[in-house]
Design a protein around this motif. Structure first.
Motif, PDB file in Angstrom:
ATOM      1  N   LEU A 212       0.852  -1.186   0.000  1.00 55.22           N
ATOM      2  CA  LEU A 212       0.000   0.000   0.000  1.00 55.22           C
ATOM      3  C   LEU A 212       0.892   1.241   0.000  1.00 55.22           C
ATOM      4  O   LEU A 212       1.648   1.476   0.941  1.00 55.22           O
ATOM      5  N   LEU A 213       0.817   2.037  -1.061  1.00 54.97           N
ATOM      6  CA  LEU A 213       1.641   3.243  -1.185  1.00 54.97           C
ATOM      7  C   LEU A 213       0.901   4.496  -0.735  1.00 54.97           C
ATOM      8  O   LEU A 213       1.518   5.482  -0.343  1.00 54.97           O
ATOM      9  N   ASN A 214      -0.424   4.462  -0.828  1.00 50.25           N
ATOM     10  CA  ASN A 214      -1.215   5.627  -0.425  1.00 50.25           C
ATOM     11  C   ASN A 214      -2.641   5.164  -0.160  1.00 50.25           C
ATOM     12  O   ASN A 214      -3.184   4.351  -0.911  1.00 50.25           O
ATOM     13  N   PRO A 230       9.349  -0.807 -11.721  1.00 50.65           N
ATOM     14  CA  PRO A 230      10.329  -0.744 -12.812  1.00 50.65           C
ATOM     15  C   PRO A 230      11.267  -1.948 -12.753  1.00 50.65           C
ATOM     16  O   PRO A 230      11.013  -2.904 -12.009  1.00 50.65           O
ATOM     17  N   ILE A 231      12.363  -1.902 -13.493  1.00 54.76           N
ATOM     18  CA  ILE A 231      13.248  -3.061 -13.601  1.00 54.76           C
ATOM     19  C   ILE A 231      13.930  -3.395 -12.281  1.00 54.76           C
ATOM     20  O   ILE A 231      14.339  -4.539 -12.055  1.00 54.76           O
ATOM     21  N   GLU A 232      14.017  -2.436 -11.367  1.00 54.15           N
ATOM     22  CA  GLU A 232      14.616  -2.708 -10.057  1.00 54.15           C
ATOM     23  C   GLU A 232      13.796  -3.702  -9.244  1.00 54.15           C
ATOM     24  O   GLU A 232      14.306  -4.312  -8.306  1.00 54.15           O
ATOM     25  N   GLY A 233      12.511  -3.850  -9.571  1.00 58.24           N
ATOM     26  CA  GLY A 233      11.682  -4.850  -8.910  1.00 58.24           C
ATOM     27  C   GLY A 233      10.891  -4.346  -7.725  1.00 58.24           C
ATOM     28  O   GLY A 233      10.013  -5.051  -7.222  1.00 58.24           O
ATOM     29  N   HIS A 234      11.179  -3.130  -7.245  1.00 58.46           N
ATOM     30  CA  HIS A 234      10.426  -2.574  -6.116  1.00 58.46           C
ATOM     31  C   HIS A 234       9.795  -1.247  -6.534  1.00 58.46           C
ATOM     32  O   HIS A 234      10.069  -0.727  -7.625  1.00 58.46           O
ATOM     33  N   VAL A 235       8.948  -0.685  -5.667  1.00 61.85           N
ATOM     34  CA  VAL A 235       8.181   0.510  -6.035  1.00 61.85           C
ATOM     35  C   VAL A 235       8.483   1.700  -5.126  1.00 61.85           C
ATOM     36  O   VAL A 235       7.710   2.653  -5.078  1.00 61.85           O
ATOM     37  N   GLU A 236       9.594   1.648  -4.412  1.00 70.15           N
ATOM     38  CA  GLU A 236       9.898   2.727  -3.476  1.00 70.15           C
ATOM     39  C   GLU A 236       9.996   4.078  -4.179  1.00 70.15           C
ATOM     40  O   GLU A 236       9.576   5.105  -3.642  1.00 70.15           O
ATOM     41  N   MET A 237      10.544   4.102  -5.400  1.00 66.46           N
ATOM     42  CA  MET A 237      10.689   5.370  -6.122  1.00 66.46           C
ATOM     43  C   MET A 237       9.348   5.955  -6.561  1.00 66.46           C
ATOM     44  O   MET A 237       9.273   7.104  -6.995  1.00 66.46           O
ATOM     45  N   LEU A 238       8.262   5.172  -6.428  1.00 66.72           N
ATOM     46  CA  LEU A 238       6.927   5.651  -6.789  1.00 66.72           C
ATOM     47  C   LEU A 238       6.119   6.105  -5.573  1.00 66.72           C
ATOM     48  O   LEU A 238       4.970   6.521  -5.712  1.00 66.72           O
ATOM     49  N   ARG A 239       6.726   6.041  -4.401  1.00 63.93           N
ATOM     50  CA  ARG A 239       5.993   6.360  -3.172  1.00 63.93           C
ATOM     51  C   ARG A 239       5.599   7.839  -3.111  1.00 63.93           C
ATOM     52  O   ARG A 239       4.461   8.183  -2.778  1.00 63.93           O
ATOM     53  N   GLU A 240       6.544   8.733  -3.418  1.00 63.98           N
ATOM     54  CA  GLU A 240       6.230  10.165  -3.337  1.00 63.98           C
ATOM     55  C   GLU A 240       5.120  10.537  -4.313  1.00 63.98           C
ATOM     56  O   GLU A 240       4.201  11.288  -3.976  1.00 63.98           O
ATOM     57  N   SER A 242       2.784   8.549  -5.455  1.00 69.69           N
ATOM     58  CA  SER A 242       1.539   7.938  -4.974  1.00 69.69           C
ATOM     59  C   SER A 242       0.893   8.769  -3.877  1.00 69.69           C
ATOM     60  O   SER A 242      -0.333   8.934  -3.837  1.00 69.69           O
ATOM     61  N   GLN A 243       1.722   9.310  -2.989  1.00 69.53           N
ATOM     62  CA  GLN A 243       1.187  10.064  -1.859  1.00 69.53           C
ATOM     63  C   GLN A 243       0.661  11.439  -2.260  1.00 69.53           C
ATOM     64  O   GLN A 243       0.021  12.113  -1.456  1.00 69.53           O
ATOM     65  N   ARG A 244       0.914  11.839  -3.483  1.00 65.17           N
ATOM     66  CA  ARG A 244       0.379  13.105  -3.989  1.00 65.17           C
ATOM     67  C   ARG A 244      -0.913  12.909  -4.786  1.00 65.17           C
ATOM     68  O   ARG A 244      -1.476  13.871  -5.295  1.00 65.17           O
ATOM     69  N   LEU A 245      -1.368  11.677  -4.911  1.00 69.51           N
ATOM     70  CA  LEU A 245      -2.557  11.389  -5.709  1.00 69.51           C
ATOM     71  C   LEU A 245      -3.790  11.254  -4.817  1.00 69.51           C
ATOM     72  O   LEU A 245      -3.700  10.739  -3.700  1.00 69.51           O
ATOM     73  N   PRO A 246      -4.956  11.673  -5.308  1.00 67.06           N
ATOM     74  CA  PRO A 246      -6.192  11.619  -4.508  1.00 67.06           C
ATOM     75  C   PRO A 246      -6.891  10.272  -4.613  1.00 67.06           C
ATOM     76  O   PRO A 246      -8.110  10.194  -4.775  1.00 67.06           O
ATOM     77  N   ILE A 247      -6.120   9.197  -4.530  1.00 64.91           N
ATOM     78  CA  ILE A 247      -6.676   7.860  -4.722  1.00 64.91           C
ATOM     79  C   ILE A 247      -5.815   6.859  -3.965  1.00 64.91           C
ATOM     80  O   ILE A 247      -4.615   7.094  -3.747  1.00 64.91           O
TER      81      ILE A 247
END
Length: 477
Positions: A212-214, A230-240, A242-247
């Protein structure tokens, strides 16, 4: 054409001969043009072997590729028949020497020099560069100057000609402050990224497939957004982001139980997990970089997808990079070395490229190259050589899967590509829509986000990206 460098007498002689041929052809009423280029930027020998677009070569700076193309266009349209012309960017124009110290010339003085105006103070603040007589070739030179030294990108020469002296003074006065601010931001983000991606084994080898990112109690019309790693296999770089989205946003990660056989198999496995979390549609699916490739396949297999959000990626994005990069190497050992070098660069950005590539290629087998790379990286992130080898193998396997992937059908749903403004040399070869127009049956929209493949997810850029995602998801029918 040109004179060549020391030790290249035959090269210089051949170029000189070509120029004489061009001169003779024009005398005979036939078309001919020889261009004496300085160092070329973005691609080729200077970038690959000597440094960056700011490297000074023989008193010149590399001329950016867009500038070269505009210059060719100018030369081909010249009204007078001049058989031999030159194009280069003098490094000396950016500096002047006073005694033993070096001070920067102001932007206004440089532009006055380009315009042939001896006294920059005579230029009115309200005058545009067009008013002051700027021609097309001068526009190309100023465009490159603004890109290289002030990080300002203008679409065409008309925009440059409409710049006023007042606006240029503002750019010049803000440049030192902006440079300091940018450096501080970038250093902070680099440290943050390094601490996240280099030392946290739980992210490098994730155990949770769905994270759960947001979380939003009251969301927009969609229940959730599912983002593919992405190719790194994790989603940490997408956390910021995600937290800016209203969903509510869930991220899917590459765990041990995820198939490694094909993009189609990975997509089918992820669909099961998505449906477990959200049993009914409409679905909102997104993917970043390599994850966009998987997201495309999910859109082909999962009914009721309303929108597909691709974050600087497509079905062919990774494949285009790997295939074109592979053409640089004649033997498999060099290609394997390049893949492992790219893997190492994720964690150690300032490697000695020539030495590492040579050391890797000279080893007797792929396993030996893997071990060598793991030993280098273990000194930095210290998570164990066996773990590093496993991560490297997954990285390499994902590259191979993406390279083989060909969509079996056309995407039926609306697709939105969020493409970065600063693309790599390989991205430019697949077009502004990253090849998506060939596989989209539903509507396709392309939105350009400031930054490059990494920085569009950071700082002010990620705010713009989040706003754009919010707009397109809320306004869709």
């Amino acid at each position: 054409c040109g004179r060549g460098n020391a030790g290249q007498t035959n090269y210089g002689y051949a170029n000189s001969t070509m120029e004489r041929i061009c001169e003779q052809r024009q005398k005979d009423g036939l078309p001919a043009l020889a261009i004496q280029w300085g160092a070329i930027g973005d691609v080729g020998m200077v970038i690959e072997n000597l440094g960056s677009n700011d490297t000074v070569v023989g008193g010149t700076l590399p001329q950016r590729m867009t500038s070269c193309l505009e210059t060719i266009d100018y030369f081909l349209q010249q009204s007078t028949n001049i058989p031999v012309v030159s194009s280069y960017v003098l490094a000396e124009k950016l500096q002047k020497t006073s005694g033993s110290s070096t001070t920067s010339i102001s932007l206004i003085e440089i532009i006055a020099n380009i315009l042939g105006i001896s006294d920059a103070s005579t230029m009115s603040s309200d005058s545009t560069l067009a008013d002051l007589g700027l021609d097309s070739l001068g526009s190309v030179e100023i465009k490159q100057l603004l890109e290289q030294k002030y990080s300002i990108s203008l679409a065409n020469s008309k925009e440059i000609q409409q710049l006023t002296i007042k606006r240029l003074k503002e750019i010049d006065s803000n440049s030192s402050v902006s440079a300091t601010t940018t450096t501080t931001i970038n250093n902070t983000e680099t440290k943050k990224t390094s601490s996240i991606s280099s030392f946290d084994l739980s992210q490098l080898l994730p155990k949770d497939l769905m994270v759960l990112l947001n979380e939003k109690v009251k969301s927009n019309k969609y229940q959730h957004l599912f983002l593919i790693h992405p190719i790194e296999g994790h989603v940490e770089m997408l956390r910021e982001l995600s937290q800016r989205l209203p969903i509510t946003v869930f991220g899917l990660q590459s765990t041990n139980d995820v198939p490694n056989t094909s993009i189609e198999d990975i997509a089918a496995y992820y669909i099961k997990k998505i449906v477990e979390t959200q049993p009914t549609g409409p679905y909102l699916i997104g993917g970043y970089s390599f994850g966009a490739c998987i997201a495309v396949e999910i859109a082909l297999q999962l009914p009721s997808i309303a929108q597909l959000l691709l974050l600087d990626g497509s079905h062919s994005y990774v494949a285009t990079h790997t295939k074109q990069y592979r053409t640089k190497f004649n033997e498999p050992k060099h290609a394997e070395a390049a893949v492992l070098y790219a893997f190492l660069q994720q964690f150690i950005p300032n490697l000695d490229q020539k030495k590492i590539l040579s050391d890797l290629a000279n080893l007797p087998s792929y396993d030996a190259r893997l071990l060598f790379a793991a030993e280098i990286l273990d000194k930095t992130i210290n998570i164990g050589i066996d773990n590093i080898i496993l991560i490297a193998k997954r990285f390499h396997n994902k590259l191979l899967l993406a390279e083989k992937y060909v969509p079996s059908n056309k995407i039926p749903c609306q697709t939105i590509l969020f493409r970065v403004q600063t693309s790599s040399e390989y991205s430019e070869t697949i077009g502004d829509d990253y090849g998506l127009s060939t596989i989209c049956q539903g509507p396709l929209q392309v939105l350009v986000i400031p930054g490059d493949h990494r920085t569009f997810l950071q700082g002010e850029n990620v705010k713009i990206l989040a706003d754009q995602i919010t707009t397109v998801t809320c306004n869709s029918s």
